[in-house]
Design an enzyme around this catalytic site. Structure first.
Site, PDB file in Angstrom:
ATOM      1  N   HIS A 223      -4.955   3.896 -21.205  1.00  0.00           N
ATOM      2  CA  HIS A 223      -4.773   4.094 -19.756  1.00  0.00           C
ATOM      3  C   HIS A 223      -3.890   5.276 -19.400  1.00  0.00           C
ATOM      4  CE1 HIS A 223      -6.503   0.162 -18.443  1.00  0.00           C
ATOM      5  NE2 HIS A 223      -6.109  -0.207 -19.637  1.00  0.00           N
TER       6      HIS A 223
ATOM      7  N   LYS B  17       1.804   4.116  -4.040  1.00  0.00           N
ATOM      8  CA  LYS B  17       1.599   3.926  -5.478  1.00  0.00           C
ATOM      9  C   LYS B  17       2.964   4.014  -6.123  1.00  0.00           C
ATOM     10  CE  LYS B  17      -1.188   7.659  -5.250  1.00  0.00           C
ATOM     11  NZ  LYS B  17      -2.478   7.487  -5.903  1.00  0.00           N
ATOM     12  N   ARG B  18       3.079   3.696  -7.433  1.00  0.00           N
ATOM     13  CA  ARG B  18       4.361   3.856  -8.096  1.00  0.00           C
ATOM     14  C   ARG B  18       4.868   5.289  -7.915  1.00  0.00           C
ATOM     15  NH1 ARG B  18       6.279  -0.467 -11.361  1.00  0.00           N
ATOM     16  NH2 ARG B  18       7.917   1.007 -11.892  1.00  0.00           N
TER      17      ARG B  18
ATOM     18  N   LYS C  27       2.619  11.905 -10.152  1.00  0.00           N
ATOM     19  CA  LYS C  27       1.822  11.530  -8.976  1.00  0.00           C
ATOM     20  C   LYS C  27       2.163  12.410  -7.767  1.00  0.00           C
ATOM     21  CE  LYS C  27       1.470   6.657 -10.455  1.00  0.00           C
ATOM     22  NZ  LYS C  27       0.025   6.357 -10.578  1.00  0.00           N
TER      23      LYS C  27
ATOM     24  N   THR D  27      -6.990   3.783  -9.036  1.00  0.00           N
ATOM     25  CA  THR D  27      -7.936   2.808  -8.511  1.00  0.00           C
ATOM     26  C   THR D  27      -7.744   2.623  -7.009  1.00  0.00           C
ATOM     27  OG1 THR D  27      -6.395   1.162  -9.390  1.00  0.00           O
ATOM     28  CG2 THR D  27      -8.446   1.463 -10.576  1.00  0.00           C
TER      29      THR D  27
ATOM     30  N   LYS E  98     -10.159   2.028  -3.416  1.00  0.00           N
ATOM     31  CA  LYS E  98      -9.906   1.039  -2.362  1.00  0.00           C
ATOM     32  C   LYS E  98      -9.894   1.697  -0.987  1.00  0.00           C
ATOM     33  CE  LYS E  98      -7.277  -1.439  -5.796  1.00  0.00           C
ATOM     34  NZ  LYS E  98      -5.954  -1.612  -6.429  1.00  0.00           N
TER      35      LYS E  98
END
Ligand code: 26W
Length: 821
Positions: free
Chosen positions: A363, A556-557, A562, A667, A671
């Site tokens: 992952h 998100k985290r 990111k 992911t 959504k």
């Protein structure tokens, strides 16, 4: 056909009410007059739980009788969120419950809100496991999830004076969804030493002796499928002191205190979820958790297999075990140990069985997230396992040597043991060698692992061993449950709720795209979802936002890769531009709300700085009278699954802006699009496949491509690195104290400006800003915007976790759904 299947328990409103009243008065021992929302939640949950139990038992019975191959999904994380709404919808009785709850004087939405999230995960990996369980049950696969029953899930985040503060998440006070199985226990051994002996045939046998024993107790959670009676099992292990002779002795010796201490030490193993996401910290307790959970699960799996009295070579025909990242990799070693040391199989026969049984999903490619354990620690905690790892490595390297004679480089590069100081066990390499298939989670990611971190293994094993299974999400939770009005609208245009079982049917929506009434209703639903979030923002943060603004969301985290820092720098740029405008000019601007949410790992200092800057920018911007509605900056506290269910449907635009090549899949991107939001993103992870499916005219892509990342990084370090001019203005504003104490953010600025800008924030800044301008322009044309949203949703069928699970089943597990009689 399943509807004719005889179900037990209530089927109508009166029956439901009776059950709720019974549970309030007997199970909860309260009077009806004394029934508050909490009690109503408990009783409703118990009523649905009862209803699940029958089908759950029948499903297990069916699986035992059929005795076909089962899938075991081993994951240290299951980010389940709430269970009640999901149970009501999957069983198809939410409307019945709504009516009943109504008559009892409550609103079903308030009752649902009472439930504490089951937050046994960090982020993407844990939520993926939860979506997979939903799909496995909905598709009638005989499957089990195995995990740890943490007493504390991911911490609760509070934002105090702009800083993240962590509060423990004790979630087990009242949990109607778990069933303790005090009769299902496994004793797990740690430490000790290995003694060798000869058996009657002169064969050497290893005995792992001494050390300490901790007992694993099973707790089961029913996993109901959607519109099927299939109800699978999620088994979570809890640790407790073993009731074996060890502590009895202490007890008899009057050493009461130390026997209590032993007990607490044992319970510590399953006490807390490690809150790191994409960062390996190598703590001994974490390794203990891993072995504890893996050993208990394998014991259970082997016990089940043995009931059928088959030969060992049939094991892989009956059992498929999937490793969710490297966290359960010790399972490979444990199964080999069981087969060789306990069952007496020859090494080669055992190893054949092991490698045919396991599949490994990677992952992440981030080097700091790849698990390694010091050899010394492994030797101390699991002495026999370390020997087996050395033997696995020896035979593996011998085979490599045969294939590539005189190539010392490849031997050192693929060795499971890293010859560093101290020596380390490379868990990903062990997982590859111990599995028959290795997969990444999106096309780009699967390509990257095959050409970078695992490229030598592709040479050794061949390309067939490596494959891609692009992630997916369950449309039940992420559309039907989170966005009921949109789900109904879609149902009205696609011929019922079939799309929830076959998401490709969404494509029928395109036929209605020219229907103005349909588009109007679509837009109204989005607006209503935004109003709901607006109210939540008002209630929790006391900030008034205009629901007609463009809602721009990044949840998100928090992680440098990111790039929430890119987002907030962009927000600052927007703020400075607005400030520089005349009032007339300002009136022409499009109002925007920038919404952030997410947790930082408690030890991740830079991530916490990013949270602090976002909050400080909000504090300044939100009360600036020059700005008004034109820009608001919101930090939503304690982002989790149930908050996502409210936030995702309320977004116009969401941000998926990782440095290309770093986000394995993502992911939430799926959504957001599924809920009628557009996305701004980099060419990374599943964004690429989303673009392919929905069309590039329906997504805002920008930034460096992954193939150019390495060269740019090299240039930053060895060449000249000039920071984007607009970005420098942002830095100047930060460093002149516009957003609080400038020193607080010195390191964040320096990371980009002076320290090589590893995540290429500066390189991508200008194209990010330009693309955001395009977003503003396109949002002004609401009619076209809505058309884009509808077209995108219509083309999202591919991203169902049902498709994903079917790919695993066919390409990796070789299992089939179990027919319902
Ligand atoms: C050992 C510490 C540690 C903990 C968690 C290392 C790595 C992890 C996870 C593998 C990190 C993770 O959640 N990865 C995410 O997995 C998602 C599901 O496949 C992807 O969508 C995300 O892109 C990826 O970051």
């Amino acid at each position: 056909a399943w509807k004719k299947h005889q179900v037990q328990g209530f089927t109508d409103k009166d029956g439901f009410e009776k059950e709720v009243v019974r549970h309030v008065e007997t199970t909860l021992a309260r009077s009806l007059f004394n029934c508050d929302e909490g009690a109503a939640y408990s009783a409703t949950s118990l009523a649905f739980r009862d209803r699940l139990i029958t089908e759950w038992n029948r499903t297990q019975q069916r699986q035992t009788t059929a005795d076909t191959k089962r899938v075991y999904y081993l994951s240290l994380e299951f980010l389940m969120g709430r269970a009640l709404d999901n149970a009501m919808l999957n069983v198809g009785l939410k409307d019945v419950a709504r009516g009943g709850i109504d008559e009892l004087g409550f609103r079903i939405e308030d009752i649902i809100e009472q439930e504490h999230d089951a937050a046994l995960g960090n982020g993407g990996l844990g939520r993926l496991a939860a979506c997979f369980l939903d799909s496995l049950a909905s598709l009638n696969y005989p499957a089990w999830g195995y995990g740890l029953r943490y007493r504390y899930g991911i911490f609760k985040q509070e934002i105090i004076n702009g800083y993240q503060v962590e509060v423990p998440d004790y979630w087990l006070d009242f949990n109607p969804w778990e069933f303790p199985r005090h009769d299902v226990t496994v004793d797990i051994q740690f430490y000790g030493n290995v003694r060798k002996s000869q058996d009657d045939n002169g064969k050497t046998v290893c005995h792992w002796e001494g050390g300490e024993i901790v007992t694993a107790v099973a707790y089961d959670m029913p996993i109901p499928g959607y519109a099927t009676p299939s109800t699978n099992n999620l088994r979570l292990w809890s640790s407790k002191a073993s009731s074996g002779e060890f502590d009895f002795q202490k007890f008899n010796n009057g050493d009461y205190e130390s026997s209590v201490a032993d007990q607490q030490r044992a319970e510590t193993i399953s006490a807390v979820l490690y809150p790191n996401d994409n960062l390996d910290r190598g703590k001994e307790l974490r390794l203990k958790q891993q072995y504890f959970w893996v050993a208990a699960s394998l014991y259970d799996i082997v016990r089940r297999f043995k009931k059928s009295k088959r030969a060992w070579r049939e094991f892989p025909d009956q059992v498929a075990i999937q490793l969710n990242d490297t966290h359960p990799t010790l399972a490979v070693v444990e199964l080999q140990r069981i087969l060789v040391d306990i069952e007496g199989l020859e090494w080669d026969e055992a190893w054949n069985i092991v490698t045919s049984t396991f599949g490994y999903t990677n992952h992440t490619v981030l080097p700091e997230a790849l698990e390694k354990w010091p050899v010394g620690l492994m030797q101390h905690l699991l002495p026999r396992h370390l020997q087996i790892i050395y033997d696995i490595n020896l035979f593996f390297l011998q085979s490599v040597e045969k294939k590539f004679p005189n190539d010392r480089d490849i031997l050192t590069s693929v060795s499971i043991i890293e010859e560093s100081q101290p020596k380390m066990v490379r868990m990903a390499y062990l997982a590859i060698v111990g599995s028959h298939k290795v997969n990444g989670v999106a096309e780009l990611h699967s390509d990257l692992i095959q050409t970078t971190i695992f490229k030598d293994f592709v040479k050794i094993f061949g390309a067939d061993k490596f494959t891609n299974v692009t992630n997916g999400i369950t449309p039940r939770r992420w559309l039907h449950q989170a966005n009921p009005r949109l789900s109904e609208l879609i149902a009205s245009k696609t011929g019922g709720h079939e799309f929830l079982k076959d998401l490709t049917q969404l494509n029928k929506l395109e036929l209605s795209i020219d229907d103005a009434a349909f588009r109007k209703e679509w837009a109204e639903i989005k607006y209503a979802n935004k109003v709901r979030l607006t109210k939540y923002i008002k209630k929790t943060l006391d900030v008034t936002v205009n629901p007609a603004s463009l809602f721009d969301v990044q949840v998100k985290r928090i992680h440098e890769y990111k790039r929430q820092q890119l987002n907030i720098f962009g927000v600052i740029h927007r703020y400075l531009a607005l400030k520089a405008m005349s009032p007339e000019e300002r009136k022409k601007q499009l109002p925007r709300v920038s919404i952030f949410g997410g947790k930082a790992a408690p030890g991740y200092w830079m991530a916490k700085q990013i949270i602090h800057l976002i909050n400080n920018v909000g504090a300044v911007v939100n009360k600036d009278p020059d700005i008004g509605d034109l820009l608001k900056v919101i930090y939503l506290e304690d982002y989790n699954v149930s908050k996502a269910e409210m936030i995702v449907p309320a977004s116009d635009l969401s941000e998926h802006i990782s440095t290309a090549g770093t986000e394995a899949s993502g992911t939430s991107n799926m959504k957001f699009v599924l809920n009628g939001g557009l996305i701004i993103g980099t060419c990374d992870g599943a964004n690429i496949e989303i673009t392919r499916e929905i069309g590039q005219e329906n997504i805002f892509l920008f930034g460096t491509l992954s193939e150019d990342v390495e060269d740019l990084r090299h240039a930053h370090t060895y060449g000249s690195h000039t920071v984007d001019a607009d970005l420098n203005k942002v830095f100047d504003a930060i460093q002149s104290g516009t957003f609080g104490e400038p020193n607080d953010f010195g390191a964040m600025v320096a990371a980009v400006r002076d320290h090589g800008d590893y995540y290429l924030v500066s390189d991508d800044f200008q194209s990010y800003i330009d693309t955001q301008k395009m977003v503003d322009n396109e949002y002004r044309n609401q009619d076209e915007w809505v058309r884009k949203c509808i077209r995108s949703v219509a083309r999202m069928g591919f991203f169902s976790s049902d498709r994903c699970i079917n790919e695993y089943a066919e390409g990796i597990w070789n299992v089939e759904p179990l027919a319902l009689k």
